[in-house]
Design a protein around this motif. Structure first.
Motif, PDB file in Angstrom:
ATOM      1  N   ALA A   1       0.849  -1.200   0.000  1.00 40.79           N
ATOM      2  CA  ALA A   1       0.000   0.000   0.000  1.00 40.79           C
ATOM      3  C   ALA A   1       0.884   1.249   0.000  1.00 40.79           C
ATOM      4  O   ALA A   1       1.889   1.296   0.725  1.00 40.79           O
ATOM      5  CB  ALA A   1      -0.904   0.006   1.221  1.00 40.79           C
ATOM      6  N   PRO A   2       0.531   2.245  -0.798  1.00 36.14           N
ATOM      7  CA  PRO A   2       1.302   3.488  -0.788  1.00 36.14           C
ATOM      8  C   PRO A   2       1.301   4.101   0.614  1.00 36.14           C
ATOM      9  O   PRO A   2       0.276   4.098   1.304  1.00 36.14           O
ATOM     10  CB  PRO A   2       0.553   4.388  -1.775  1.00 36.14           C
ATOM     11  N   HIS A   3       2.451   4.603   1.016  1.00 34.73           N
ATOM     12  CA  HIS A   3       2.579   5.181   2.353  1.00 34.73           C
ATOM     13  C   HIS A   3       3.761   6.144   2.384  1.00 34.73           C
ATOM     14  O   HIS A   3       4.534   6.240   1.432  1.00 34.73           O
ATOM     15  CB  HIS A   3       2.779   4.079   3.402  1.00 34.73           C
ATOM     16  N   ARG A   4       3.877   6.835   3.495  1.00 34.54           N
ATOM     17  CA  ARG A   4       5.020   7.707   3.764  1.00 34.54           C
ATOM     18  C   ARG A   4       5.593   7.296   5.109  1.00 34.54           C
ATOM     19  O   ARG A   4       4.849   7.152   6.085  1.00 34.54           O
ATOM     20  CB  ARG A   4       4.587   9.167   3.814  1.00 34.54           C
ATOM     21  N   ASP A   5       6.877   7.156   5.195  1.00 38.24           N
ATOM     22  CA  ASP A   5       7.474   6.707   6.445  1.00 38.24           C
ATOM     23  C   ASP A   5       7.379   7.750   7.553  1.00 38.24           C
ATOM     24  O   ASP A   5       7.393   7.408   8.726  1.00 38.24           O
ATOM     25  CB  ASP A   5       8.910   6.267   6.222  1.00 38.24           C
ATOM     26  N   GLU A   6       7.255   9.004   7.192  1.00 33.94           N
ATOM     27  CA  GLU A   6       7.099  10.048   8.211  1.00 33.94           C
ATOM     28  C   GLU A   6       5.737   9.980   8.903  1.00 33.94           C
ATOM     29  O   GLU A   6       5.515  10.688   9.885  1.00 33.94           O
ATOM     30  CB  GLU A   6       7.319  11.434   7.621  1.00 33.94           C
ATOM     31  N   GLU A   7       4.850   9.113   8.428  1.00 36.31           N
ATOM     32  CA  GLU A   7       3.559   8.942   9.090  1.00 36.31           C
ATOM     33  C   GLU A   7       3.709   8.452  10.517  1.00 36.31           C
ATOM     34  O   GLU A   7       2.796   8.590  11.321  1.00 36.31           O
ATOM     35  CB  GLU A   7       2.696   7.927   8.336  1.00 36.31           C
ATOM     36  N   MET A   8       4.841   7.848  10.845  1.00 31.18           N
ATOM     37  CA  MET A   8       5.030   7.343  12.204  1.00 31.18           C
ATOM     38  C   MET A   8       5.065   8.477  13.229  1.00 31.18           C
ATOM     39  O   MET A   8       4.921   8.235  14.420  1.00 31.18           O
ATOM     40  CB  MET A   8       6.283   6.476  12.307  1.00 31.18           C
ATOM     41  N   TRP A   9       5.250   9.704  12.771  1.00 31.74           N
ATOM     42  CA  TRP A   9       5.179  10.877  13.630  1.00 31.74           C
ATOM     43  C   TRP A   9       4.013  11.724  13.130  1.00 31.74           C
ATOM     44  O   TRP A   9       4.188  12.599  12.278  1.00 31.74           O
ATOM     45  CB  TRP A   9       6.481  11.669  13.580  1.00 31.74           C
ATOM     46  N   PRO A  10       2.801  11.463  13.597  1.00 29.88           N
ATOM     47  CA  PRO A  10       1.591  12.089  13.033  1.00 29.88           C
ATOM     48  C   PRO A  10       1.358  13.522  13.526  1.00 29.88           C
ATOM     49  O   PRO A  10       0.524  13.783  14.399  1.00 29.88           O
ATOM     50  CB  PRO A  10       0.473  11.157  13.504  1.00 29.88           C
ATOM     51  N   CYS A  11       2.128  14.436  12.979  1.00 32.02           N
ATOM     52  CA  CYS A  11       1.951  15.848  13.298  1.00 32.02           C
ATOM     53  C   CYS A  11       2.430  16.668  12.109  1.00 32.02           C
ATOM     54  O   CYS A  11       3.048  16.147  11.193  1.00 32.02           O
ATOM     55  CB  CYS A  11       2.723  16.209  14.564  1.00 32.02           C
ATOM     56  N   ALA A  12       2.121  17.951  12.144  1.00 33.81           N
ATOM     57  CA  ALA A  12       2.538  18.839  11.055  1.00 33.81           C
ATOM     58  C   ALA A  12       4.062  18.981  11.043  1.00 33.81           C
ATOM     59  O   ALA A  12       4.684  19.160  12.088  1.00 33.81           O
ATOM     60  CB  ALA A  12       1.890  20.205  11.226  1.00 33.81           C
ATOM     61  N   LYS A  13       4.637  18.879   9.880  1.00 33.46           N
ATOM     62  CA  LYS A  13       6.099  18.957   9.731  1.00 33.46           C
ATOM     63  C   LYS A  13       6.550  20.360   9.304  1.00 33.46           C
ATOM     64  O   LYS A  13       7.730  20.659   9.362  1.00 33.46           O
ATOM     65  CB  LYS A  13       6.604  17.944   8.693  1.00 33.46           C
ATOM     66  N   HIS A  14       5.619  21.185   8.823  1.00 30.85           N
ATOM     67  CA  HIS A  14       5.902  22.565   8.413  1.00 30.85           C
ATOM     68  C   HIS A  14       7.055  22.667   7.421  1.00 30.85           C
ATOM     69  O   HIS A  14       7.888  23.558   7.490  1.00 30.85           O
ATOM     70  CB  HIS A  14       6.155  23.445   9.634  1.00 30.85           C
ATOM     71  N   GLY A  15       7.125  21.673   6.517  1.00 26.99           N
ATOM     72  CA  GLY A  15       8.126  21.698   5.463  1.00 26.99           C
ATOM     73  C   GLY A  15       9.525  21.265   5.893  1.00 26.99           C
ATOM     74  O   GLY A  15      10.442  21.301   5.082  1.00 26.99           O
ATOM     75  N   VAL A  16       9.680  20.880   7.143  1.00 25.05           N
ATOM     76  CA  VAL A  16      10.991  20.442   7.637  1.00 25.05           C
ATOM     77  C   VAL A  16      11.158  18.952   7.327  1.00 25.05           C
ATOM     78  O   VAL A  16      10.279  18.155   7.641  1.00 25.05           O
ATOM     79  CB  VAL A  16      11.112  20.684   9.158  1.00 25.05           C
ATOM     80  N   PRO A  17      12.266  18.559   6.719  1.00 24.45           N
ATOM     81  CA  PRO A  17      12.500  17.126   6.483  1.00 24.45           C
ATOM     82  C   PRO A  17      12.824  16.423   7.795  1.00 24.45           C
ATOM     83  O   PRO A  17      13.651  16.899   8.569  1.00 24.45           O
ATOM     84  CB  PRO A  17      13.688  17.112   5.519  1.00 24.45           C
ATOM     85  N   TRP A  18      12.180  15.301   8.039  1.00 22.22           N
ATOM     86  CA  TRP A  18      12.379  14.563   9.276  1.00 22.22           C
ATOM     87  C   TRP A  18      13.118  13.249   9.051  1.00 22.22           C
ATOM     88  O   TRP A  18      13.668  12.705   9.987  1.00 22.22           O
ATOM     89  CB  TRP A  18      11.034  14.273   9.935  1.00 22.22           C
ATOM     90  N   LEU A  19      13.097  12.732   7.820  1.00 23.50           N
ATOM     91  CA  LEU A  19      13.621  11.394   7.592  1.00 23.50           C
ATOM     92  C   LEU A  19      14.104  11.254   6.150  1.00 23.50           C
ATOM     93  O   LEU A  19      13.494  11.814   5.240  1.00 23.50           O
ATOM     94  CB  LEU A  19      12.501  10.379   7.860  1.00 23.50           C
ATOM     95  N   ILE A  20      15.185  10.507   5.974  1.00 22.61           N
ATOM     96  CA  ILE A  20      15.669  10.155   4.642  1.00 22.61           C
ATOM     97  C   ILE A  20      15.878   8.647   4.615  1.00 22.61           C
ATOM     98  O   ILE A  20      16.511   8.080   5.512  1.00 22.61           O
ATOM     99  CB  ILE A  20      16.983  10.881   4.289  1.00 22.61           C
ATOM    100  N   ASN A  21      15.335   8.005   3.597  1.00 22.32           N
ATOM    101  CA  ASN A  21      15.489   6.569   3.386  1.00 22.32           C
ATOM    102  C   ASN A  21      16.521   6.313   2.308  1.00 22.32           C
ATOM    103  O   ASN A  21      16.604   7.059   1.329  1.00 22.32           O
ATOM    104  CB  ASN A  21      14.174   5.945   2.912  1.00 22.32           C
ATOM    105  N   VAL A  22      17.248   5.233   2.491  1.00 17.40           N
ATOM    106  CA  VAL A  22      18.149   4.751   1.454  1.00 17.40           C
ATOM    107  C   VAL A  22      17.788   3.292   1.223  1.00 17.40           C
ATOM    108  O   VAL A  22      17.875   2.470   2.134  1.00 17.40           O
ATOM    109  CB  VAL A  22      19.635   4.856   1.867  1.00 17.40           C
ATOM    110  N   MET A  23      17.346   2.984   0.016  1.00 11.09           N
ATOM    111  CA  MET A  23      17.064   1.599  -0.367  1.00 11.09           C
ATOM    112  C   MET A  23      18.259   1.103  -1.152  1.00 11.09           C
ATOM    113  O   MET A  23      18.563   1.610  -2.234  1.00 11.09           O
ATOM    114  CB  MET A  23      15.797   1.504  -1.215  1.00 11.09           C
ATOM    115  N   TRP A  24      18.984   0.147  -0.583  1.00 13.49           N
ATOM    116  CA  TRP A  24      20.132  -0.475  -1.241  1.00 13.49           C
ATOM    117  C   TRP A  24      19.652  -1.747  -1.931  1.00 13.49           C
ATOM    118  O   TRP A  24      19.015  -2.585  -1.294  1.00 13.49           O
ATOM    119  CB  TRP A  24      21.205  -0.823  -0.216  1.00 13.49           C
TER     120      TRP A  24
END
Length: 177
Positions: free
Chosen positions: A54-77
């Protein structure tokens, strides 16, 4: 999906500490925290015949407004070649600008096609999903995820790598966990 990968496959430490990846992660996340931390390290296998995620975003684990600030970066190797046929990660370009839509049209996504040994970096705010594997063979990837130092991580690093284990890690890895 397995966690605590750094104890099960110590060679993955090289991926976590990859200089090029960290040179991208640090300037993006670093200005928003005192330190960047390891959110998780997982090995993921999409088996032959498995349906898409299912389509998702990993930042959903922190359910609050991010105000455009990046909280997480994924690297798929990619451990195996990632192809559209074997379930390459699907990415929805520019989806981080819109509200999450779990019924988003797959036609708007692109497959993270890459040969084994490659890495695909994407923001935790980007909608993504493992694709359906239409082959008989599985495909494997290693996910390394970095986040802001003041967040609660998905994988509790102190339980995954207690001091008795972490003391043998390189100093740079100790700093990330």
């Amino acid at each position: 999906r397995i966690g605590s990968v750094l104890t099960k496959a110590p060679s993955v430490q090289v991926l976590v500490l990859d200089a090029l990846v960290l040179s991208i992660v640090e300037p993006i996340l670093g200005p928003h925290c005192d330190y960047v931390q390891l959110n998780l390290v997982q090995a993921v296998r999409v088996h032959g015949g498995e349906r898409g995620q299912a389509p998702h975003r990993d930042e959903e684990m922190w359910p609050c407004a991010k105000h455009g600030v990046p909280w997480l970066i994924n690297v798929m190797w990619a451990v195996d070649d990632f192809t559209p046929e074997n379930g390459a990660t699907r990415l929805w370009p520019n989806s981080h600008r819109d509200e999450l839509d779990r019924f988003i049209d797959e036609g708007g996504s692109v497959p993270g096609t890459m040969p084994a040994g490659s890495a695909c970096l994407f923001m935790g705010s980007l909608t993504h999903a493992a694709g359906a594997n239409q082959t008989l063979s599985g495909r494997t990837g290693i996910i390394v995820s970095y986040c802001l130092g003041w967040l609660k991580t998905y994988e509790n690093q102190f339980l995954a790598y207690p001091p008795s284990v972490a003391r043998d890690f390189p100093h740079e890895l100790q700093q990330l966990i």
